[in-house]
Write a protein that holds these residues in place. Structure first.
Motif, PDB file in Angstrom:
ATOM      1  N   LEU B   9       0.864  -1.028  -0.121  1.00 57.28           N
ATOM      2  CA  LEU B   9       0.025  -0.129  -0.046  1.00 57.28           C
ATOM      3  C   LEU B   9       0.825   1.199  -0.109  1.00 57.28           C
ATOM      4  CD1 LEU B   9      -2.941   1.279   0.534  1.00 57.28           C
ATOM      5  CD2 LEU B   9      -2.535   0.985   2.955  1.00 57.28           C
ATOM      6  N   GLN B  10       1.997   1.217   0.856  1.00 54.36           N
ATOM      7  CA  GLN B  10       2.665   2.336   0.839  1.00 54.36           C
ATOM      8  C   GLN B  10       3.551   2.616  -0.419  1.00 54.36           C
ATOM      9  OE1 GLN B  10       3.722   1.413   5.618  1.00 54.36           O
ATOM     10  NE2 GLN B  10       5.500   1.876   4.347  1.00 54.36           N
ATOM     11  N   PHE B  13       1.155   3.952  -2.931  1.00 53.79           N
ATOM     12  CA  PHE B  13       0.772   5.302  -2.859  1.00 53.79           C
ATOM     13  C   PHE B  13       1.883   6.396  -2.939  1.00 53.79           C
ATOM     14  CE2 PHE B  13      -1.408   8.964  -0.646  1.00 53.79           C
ATOM     15  CZ  PHE B  13      -0.289   9.520   0.024  1.00 53.79           C
ATOM     16  N   LYS B  69      -8.420  13.700  -2.104  1.00 57.12           N
ATOM     17  CA  LYS B  69      -8.935  12.235  -2.266  1.00 57.12           C
ATOM     18  C   LYS B  69      -8.238  11.892  -3.651  1.00 57.12           C
ATOM     19  CE  LYS B  69     -13.208  13.834  -4.668  1.00 57.12           C
ATOM     20  NZ  LYS B  69     -14.594  13.626  -4.952  1.00 57.12           N
ATOM     21  N   LEU B  72      -5.521   9.257  -3.262  1.00 61.17           N
ATOM     22  CA  LEU B  72      -5.863   7.964  -2.842  1.00 61.17           C
ATOM     23  C   LEU B  72      -6.347   7.341  -3.936  1.00 61.17           C
ATOM     24  CD1 LEU B  72      -7.437   8.053   0.550  1.00 61.17           C
ATOM     25  CD2 LEU B  72      -5.159   7.817  -0.142  1.00 61.17           C
ATOM     26  N   ASP B  73      -6.369   7.859  -5.317  1.00 60.60           N
ATOM     27  CA  ASP B  73      -6.981   7.146  -6.788  1.00 60.60           C
ATOM     28  C   ASP B  73      -5.943   6.604  -7.166  1.00 60.60           C
ATOM     29  OD1 ASP B  73      -8.993   7.171  -7.965  1.00 60.60           O
ATOM     30  OD2 ASP B  73      -8.895   8.930  -9.103  1.00 60.60           O
ATOM     31  N   PHE B  74      -5.721   5.369  -6.505  1.00 53.42           N
ATOM     32  CA  PHE B  74      -4.632   4.268  -7.038  1.00 53.42           C
ATOM     33  C   PHE B  74      -4.958   3.045  -6.610  1.00 53.42           C
ATOM     34  CE2 PHE B  74      -2.652   3.009  -3.121  1.00 53.42           C
ATOM     35  CZ  PHE B  74      -3.050   3.874  -2.315  1.00 53.42           C
TER      36      PHE B  74
END
Lengths: 75, 75
Positions: B9-10, B13, B69, B72-74
């Motif tokens: 996740l990191q 991001f 937001k 976070l669009d990935f």
């Protein structure tokens, strides 16, 4: 440089989270069982007490069955 | 319950952040001057080393002049 105060941001995020949780008819415990978080932590987040991490945002979104970016759609 | 590993996740991001920063033609230093973060921290984030907090996401979005937001669009 003094550390900035993000409490307003935390309160806005918490209120937004609670609004979504309630709109889905989920109790704190019900949401907690759907994600890797315990209900007391979710309660603290909803009360604006925590500056949540990315992983927590993603866990909450999983529990609410929404896209993580929807949790940032506030303010 | 073992602590979950959020490194994927990191990394996702971080790569997404870097893509947006570069698309805006901003160096690490240029972005750092636009938000309340230093360039070494932004570099660590882009390399997937940090589980960023909500306040950091908001600061990065401010520096990039985008909605939080969108970060976070990935994935």
């Amino acid at each position: 440089m003094p550390k900035k105060n993000y409490s307003d941001l935390q309160v806005s995020f918490g209120a937004h989270l609670q609004k979504i949780r309630l709109s889905k008819g989920l109790s704190l415990r019900a949401l907690a069982t759907r994600c890797d978080l315990d209900d007391s932590k979710i309660s603290k987040i909803e009360n604006g007490k925590l500056n949540v991490q990315l992983s927590t945002i993603v866990e909450l979104a999983k529990g609410l069955d929404i896209n993580p970016k929807d949790l940032l759609d506030f303010g």
